[in-house]
Design a protein around this motif. Structure first.
Motif, PDB file in Angstrom:
ATOM      1  N   ASN A   5      -1.217  -0.256  -9.241  1.00 42.77           N
ATOM      2  CA  ASN A   5      -2.441  -1.314  -8.913  1.00 42.77           C
ATOM      3  C   ASN A   5      -1.881  -1.335  -7.298  1.00 42.77           C
ATOM      4  O   ASN A   5      -1.168  -1.658  -6.873  1.00 42.77           O
ATOM      5  CB  ASN A   5      -2.167  -2.564  -9.210  1.00 42.77           C
ATOM      6  CG  ASN A   5      -3.166  -3.636  -8.798  1.00 42.77           C
ATOM      7  OD1 ASN A   5      -4.282  -3.088  -8.281  1.00 42.77           O
ATOM      8  ND2 ASN A   5      -3.069  -4.755  -9.122  1.00 42.77           N
ATOM      9  N   PHE A   6      -3.033  -0.784  -6.512  1.00 47.44           N
ATOM     10  CA  PHE A   6      -2.978  -0.830  -4.969  1.00 47.44           C
ATOM     11  C   PHE A   6      -3.569  -2.317  -4.631  1.00 47.44           C
ATOM     12  O   PHE A   6      -4.463  -2.642  -4.713  1.00 47.44           O
ATOM     13  CB  PHE A   6      -3.892   0.201  -4.177  1.00 47.44           C
ATOM     14  CG  PHE A   6      -3.487   1.444  -4.613  1.00 47.44           C
ATOM     15  CD1 PHE A   6      -2.670   2.317  -3.704  1.00 47.44           C
ATOM     16  CD2 PHE A   6      -3.784   2.153  -5.817  1.00 47.44           C
ATOM     17  CE1 PHE A   6      -2.252   3.497  -4.068  1.00 47.44           C
ATOM     18  CE2 PHE A   6      -3.164   3.350  -6.110  1.00 47.44           C
ATOM     19  CZ  PHE A   6      -2.434   4.094  -5.053  1.00 47.44           C
ATOM     20  N   VAL A   7      -2.416  -3.105  -3.851  1.00 49.72           N
ATOM     21  CA  VAL A   7      -2.835  -4.402  -3.464  1.00 49.72           C
ATOM     22  C   VAL A   7      -3.099  -4.307  -1.957  1.00 49.72           C
ATOM     23  O   VAL A   7      -2.098  -3.957  -1.342  1.00 49.72           O
ATOM     24  CB  VAL A   7      -2.016  -5.457  -3.937  1.00 49.72           C
ATOM     25  CG1 VAL A   7      -2.255  -6.794  -3.464  1.00 49.72           C
ATOM     26  CG2 VAL A   7      -1.677  -5.387  -5.412  1.00 49.72           C
ATOM     27  N   PHE A   8      -4.172  -4.887  -1.665  1.00 45.59           N
ATOM     28  CA  PHE A   8      -4.409  -5.054  -0.144  1.00 45.59           C
ATOM     29  C   PHE A   8      -4.502  -6.710   0.566  1.00 45.59           C
ATOM     30  O   PHE A   8      -4.161  -6.527   1.849  1.00 45.59           O
ATOM     31  CB  PHE A   8      -5.577  -4.244   0.380  1.00 45.59           C
ATOM     32  CG  PHE A   8      -5.701  -2.929  -0.037  1.00 45.59           C
ATOM     33  CD1 PHE A   8      -5.171  -1.846   0.784  1.00 45.59           C
ATOM     34  CD2 PHE A   8      -6.193  -2.435  -1.335  1.00 45.59           C
ATOM     35  CE1 PHE A   8      -4.933  -0.457   0.348  1.00 45.59           C
ATOM     36  CE2 PHE A   8      -6.429  -0.966  -1.539  1.00 45.59           C
ATOM     37  CZ  PHE A   8      -5.877  -0.097  -0.762  1.00 45.59           C
ATOM     38  N   GLN A   9      -4.418  -7.362  -0.264  1.00 45.67           N
ATOM     39  CA  GLN A   9      -4.239  -8.785   0.241  1.00 45.67           C
ATOM     40  C   GLN A   9      -3.582  -9.594  -0.903  1.00 45.67           C
ATOM     41  O   GLN A   9      -3.517  -9.206  -2.185  1.00 45.67           O
ATOM     42  CB  GLN A   9      -5.663  -9.405   0.274  1.00 45.67           C
ATOM     43  CG  GLN A   9      -6.514  -8.781   1.346  1.00 45.67           C
ATOM     44  CD  GLN A   9      -7.901  -9.572   1.527  1.00 45.67           C
ATOM     45  OE1 GLN A   9      -8.383 -10.136   0.650  1.00 45.67           O
ATOM     46  NE2 GLN A   9      -8.570  -9.664   2.593  1.00 45.67           N
ATOM     47  N   VAL A  10      -2.855 -10.623  -0.316  1.00 43.86           N
ATOM     48  CA  VAL A  10      -2.138 -11.308  -1.492  1.00 43.86           C
ATOM     49  C   VAL A  10      -2.448 -12.740  -0.947  1.00 43.86           C
ATOM     50  O   VAL A  10      -2.747 -13.296   0.281  1.00 43.86           O
ATOM     51  CB  VAL A  10      -0.442 -11.300  -1.139  1.00 43.86           C
ATOM     52  CG1 VAL A  10      -0.072  -9.819  -1.780  1.00 43.86           C
ATOM     53  CG2 VAL A  10      -0.260 -11.494   0.117  1.00 43.86           C
ATOM     54  N   LEU A  11      -2.469 -13.663  -1.928  1.00 40.61           N
ATOM     55  CA  LEU A  11      -2.684 -15.154  -1.786  1.00 40.61           C
ATOM     56  C   LEU A  11      -1.350 -15.938  -1.239  1.00 40.61           C
ATOM     57  O   LEU A  11      -0.314 -15.735  -1.977  1.00 40.61           O
ATOM     58  CB  LEU A  11      -3.257 -15.873  -2.895  1.00 40.61           C
ATOM     59  CG  LEU A  11      -4.613 -15.611  -3.076  1.00 40.61           C
ATOM     60  CD1 LEU A  11      -4.933 -16.226  -4.708  1.00 40.61           C
ATOM     61  CD2 LEU A  11      -5.706 -16.143  -2.031  1.00 40.61           C
ATOM     62  N   LYS A  12      -1.570 -16.446  -0.222  1.00 42.44           N
ATOM     63  CA  LYS A  12      -0.261 -17.267   0.340  1.00 42.44           C
ATOM     64  C   LYS A  12      -0.289 -18.621  -0.482  1.00 42.44           C
ATOM     65  O   LYS A  12      -1.257 -19.052  -1.345  1.00 42.44           O
ATOM     66  CB  LYS A  12      -0.487 -17.752   1.798  1.00 42.44           C
ATOM     67  CG  LYS A  12      -0.438 -16.400   2.643  1.00 42.44           C
ATOM     68  CD  LYS A  12      -0.877 -16.453   4.119  1.00 42.44           C
ATOM     69  CE  LYS A  12      -0.366 -17.717   4.946  1.00 42.44           C
ATOM     70  NZ  LYS A  12      -0.728 -17.603   6.463  1.00 42.44           N
ATOM     71  N   SER A  13       0.686 -19.467  -0.429  1.00 39.81           N
ATOM     72  CA  SER A  13       0.815 -20.635  -1.155  1.00 39.81           C
ATOM     73  C   SER A  13      -0.270 -21.688  -0.631  1.00 39.81           C
ATOM     74  O   SER A  13      -0.453 -22.802  -1.535  1.00 39.81           O
ATOM     75  CB  SER A  13       2.300 -21.390  -0.872  1.00 39.81           C
ATOM     76  OG  SER A  13       2.414 -21.424   0.309  1.00 39.81           O
TER      77      SER A  13
END
Length: 125
Positions: A5-13
């Protein structure tokens, strides 16, 4: 089988998204990070990712991608892994060059060039 799975964005807290490139691997049971795989598994993942990206570039760009140079791709693969990669190259890739110090690899191909050093000069045998 391992899914990548290529992830380009993550969610911050805070709920905001942050740009970050990350590869997540699902082995059928757990999602894992790259460093948890063995050397042979890492090599298979690297090669699979390379060819998946190659296919994506071909699909988006409309150009044929039928020549590959691979350098020392067999260094952490066992005999079964080496045979699998060689079969894949011969079946899927049009033309390719494989550079390897592994003597057993040359038996997997119909033709090969062997380079040796004579008097501090490289030559073909």
């Amino acid at each position: 089988t391992v899914r990548v799975n290529f992830v380009f964005q993550v969610l911050k807290s805070t709920g905001e998204s942050k740009e970050k490139f990350e590869l997540l691997f699902y082995d059928g049971e757990f999602t894992r990070v790259f460093d948890t795989f063995s050397g042979g598994e890492k090599k298979r993942i690297e090669l699979s990712s390379f060819f998946a990206i190659k296919d994506l570039v071909v699909a988006k760009g409309g150009r044929v991608f039928d020549f590959v140079i691979l350098d020392e791709v067999f260094d952490t693969l066992d005999e079964i892994g080496i045979e699998g990669v060689c079969r894949f190259l011969q079946k899927v890739i049009g033309q390719f060059i494989v550079i390897s110090h592994n003597e057993e690899v040359k038996d997997q191909f119909n033709s090969y060039l062997e380079v040796c050093k004579v008097d501090n000069c490289s030559c073909f045998v």
